[in-house]
Design an enzyme around this catalytic site. Sequence first.
Site, short mmCIF file in Angstrom:
data_model
loop_
_atom_site.label_atom_id
_atom_site.label_comp_id
_atom_site.label_asym_id
_atom_site.label_seq_id
_atom_site.Cartn_x
_atom_site.Cartn_y
_atom_site.Cartn_z
N GLU A 1 -9.63 -34.09 -46.05
CA GLU A 1 -8.77 -34.48 -47.18
C GLU A 1 -7.75 -35.50 -46.70
OE1 GLU A 1 -6.61 -31.57 -49.94
OE2 GLU A 1 -4.97 -32.62 -48.94
N ARG B 1 -6.11 -28.24 -62.41
CA ARG B 1 -5.12 -28.31 -63.49
C ARG B 1 -3.96 -29.19 -63.06
NH1 ARG B 1 -1.15 -23.48 -64.56
NH2 ARG B 1 -0.30 -24.48 -62.70
N ASP C 1 0.07 -29.06 -60.99
CA ASP C 1 1.26 -28.21 -61.17
C ASP C 1 1.93 -28.53 -62.50
OD1 ASP C 1 1.09 -26.61 -58.93
OD2 ASP C 1 1.87 -28.23 -57.66
N ALA D 1 -7.70 -25.45 -65.58
CA ALA D 1 -8.76 -26.23 -64.93
C ALA D 1 -10.13 -25.95 -65.54
CB ALA D 1 -8.76 -25.96 -63.44
N TYR E 1 -7.82 -19.66 -54.14
CA TYR E 1 -6.60 -19.26 -53.44
C TYR E 1 -6.82 -17.92 -52.75
CZ TYR E 1 -4.98 -22.97 -56.44
OH TYR E 1 -4.85 -24.20 -57.05
N HIS F 1 -3.22 -17.40 -56.52
CA HIS F 1 -2.40 -18.54 -56.94
C HIS F 1 -0.99 -18.03 -57.22
CE1 HIS F 1 -0.95 -21.59 -59.96
NE2 HIS F 1 -1.43 -22.39 -59.03
N LYS G 1 -13.95 -21.00 -64.22
CA LYS G 1 -14.26 -22.37 -63.76
C LYS G 1 -15.72 -22.43 -63.30
CE LYS G 1 -10.44 -22.56 -60.86
NZ LYS G 1 -9.33 -23.17 -60.08
N GLN H 1 -7.27 -23.22 -50.79
CA GLN H 1 -5.95 -23.59 -50.30
C GLN H 1 -5.93 -23.30 -48.80
OE1 GLN H 1 -2.15 -22.80 -52.59
NE2 GLN H 1 -2.28 -20.99 -51.33
N GLN I 1 7.47 -29.98 -42.75
CA GLN I 1 6.30 -30.05 -43.63
C GLN I 1 5.70 -28.65 -43.87
OE1 GLN I 1 3.20 -32.19 -41.65
NE2 GLN I 1 3.30 -33.76 -43.25
P1 FAD Z 1 -6.19 -23.23 -62.65
O1 FAD Z 1 -7.52 -22.87 -62.13
O2 FAD Z 1 -6.11 -23.64 -64.08
O3 FAD Z 1 -5.21 -21.99 -62.37
C1 FAD Z 1 -3.82 -22.11 -62.57
C2 FAD Z 1 -3.22 -20.72 -62.86
O4 FAD Z 1 -3.60 -20.30 -64.17
C3 FAD Z 1 -3.71 -19.62 -61.91
O5 FAD Z 1 -2.66 -18.71 -61.72
C4 FAD Z 1 -4.86 -18.97 -62.67
O6 FAD Z 1 -5.03 -17.60 -62.30
C5 FAD Z 1 -4.40 -19.11 -64.12
N1 FAD Z 1 -5.54 -19.37 -65.04
C6 FAD Z 1 -6.58 -20.22 -64.81
N2 FAD Z 1 -7.40 -20.24 -65.89
C7 FAD Z 1 -6.87 -19.41 -66.81
C8 FAD Z 1 -7.25 -19.02 -68.13
N3 FAD Z 1 -8.35 -19.52 -68.71
N4 FAD Z 1 -6.45 -18.13 -68.80
C9 FAD Z 1 -5.32 -17.64 -68.22
N5 FAD Z 1 -4.90 -17.96 -66.97
C10 FAD Z 1 -5.67 -18.85 -66.29
N6 FAD Z 1 -2.53 -30.56 -56.98
C11 FAD Z 1 -2.33 -31.88 -57.28
O7 FAD Z 1 -1.46 -32.20 -58.09
N7 FAD Z 1 -3.09 -32.85 -56.69
C12 FAD Z 1 -4.09 -32.57 -55.81
O8 FAD Z 1 -4.75 -33.47 -55.30
C13 FAD Z 1 -4.34 -31.19 -55.49
N8 FAD Z 1 -5.34 -30.84 -54.66
C14 FAD Z 1 -5.59 -29.51 -54.41
C15 FAD Z 1 -6.69 -29.17 -53.60
C16 FAD Z 1 -6.97 -27.83 -53.34
C17 FAD Z 1 -8.15 -27.48 -52.45
C18 FAD Z 1 -6.13 -26.81 -53.86
C19 FAD Z 1 -6.40 -25.38 -53.53
C20 FAD Z 1 -5.06 -27.14 -54.69
C21 FAD Z 1 -4.78 -28.49 -54.98
N9 FAD Z 1 -3.73 -28.87 -55.83
C22 FAD Z 1 -3.51 -30.20 -56.11
C23 FAD Z 1 -2.80 -27.87 -56.35
C24 FAD Z 1 -3.16 -27.38 -57.78
O9 FAD Z 1 -3.09 -28.44 -58.69
C25 FAD Z 1 -2.14 -26.29 -58.14
O10 FAD Z 1 -2.31 -25.17 -57.32
C26 FAD Z 1 -2.10 -25.90 -59.62
O11 FAD Z 1 -0.92 -25.11 -59.81
C27 FAD Z 1 -3.29 -25.07 -60.07
O12 FAD Z 1 -4.41 -25.82 -60.18
P2 FAD Z 1 -5.84 -25.11 -60.43
O13 FAD Z 1 -6.82 -26.17 -60.64
O14 FAD Z 1 -6.09 -24.10 -59.39
O15 FAD Z 1 -5.51 -24.40 -61.83
#
Ligand code: FAD
Length: 291
Positions: free
Chosen positions: A28, A115, A117, A132, A152, A156, A172, A183, A219
Amino acid sequence: MKLREIYAQKDLRHNGIYEWVKPKISFEIFPPQKDFDKLLNEINILKSYNPEFISITCSSKNTNNTSIETLKNIKKELDINLMPHFTCIGSKKEDIKSNLNYLENIGVENILALRGDEPENQENIYKDFRYANDLVKFIKQETNLSIGVAGYPEGHIEAPDIYTDIENLKKKVDAGAEAIFTQLFFNNDKFFSYIQLVRDAGIEIPIIAGIMPIVNYHQITKMLSLAKISVPKVLQEKIEKYKDDEKSMTEFGIDFASYQSQQLIDAEVKGIHFYTLNRSYSTAQILENIL
Ligand code: FAD
């Protein structure tokens, strides 16, 4: 090559039989604020370790544009498989669609669907995508891209518990995800129990371990404050010990990540995704240690 093909590849054994042998390696990077040439140099060094692909992070604040710009520039200079990270929070459906079309038209095959933050100020943000899984569904409908998603190992930060988080992970996967990228973690036992819980939930796609070599005190403490990541005692002590000594911290980070990676190899993980922080040195040393 698409994610589903990458993680299904087998290696040729000395006895002439194709079997799974080594985890697939990927890296990455993040879009640099300046000095793009330095990043190209670092990627060139990492490229000699034959990664399956390099992923490029994005910021949900600029609707993926910097990530796409960086991807385009790397593609111009280097022949390498690239996977953009792609967030949906606060984005309009039509913008997401045109970015996806653009990526497919320039030959991108894989995407990490996130999704992002949640912004502090929720007013005036578009709500076309809530989670997401909505983005995964949309990408699946609109494109031929192979989709990775985030996982995670310790849950998460917003999830009430790991079980609920895994139920949400399954949404997903059911929407079409083909690989889970975790993560970063420092406790392999947490990762191994996560795999078990994910499999118990009926999820069968590859789970790719996220490994980050520590290089810098500020960091790492910032990252740890933003996520649920447990730190083994020995690691915590060294982080404090080398607080003001980046060279020793870097060397310790290499040793620790090499030890973690070797355990993952022994446990036959499908893939290791290294968080390089745009520096080749630590990741290259780890790969020298383990491959
Ligand atoms: P989701 O899968 O949508 O989950 C978010 C939260 O909502 C979780 O607590 C989950 O349990 C809950 N949830 C999910 N779906 C539902 C549903 N249908 N109903 C109710 N609750 C639900 N961030 C960036 O901005 N840029 C990046 O490039 C980036 N790269 C990343 C790479 C990796 C490998 C990882 C692990 C994370 C990365 N992130 C990045 C961080 C990520 O965007 C954040 O952790 C964000 O808060 C959650 O994204 P997600 O896609 O996991 O969300």
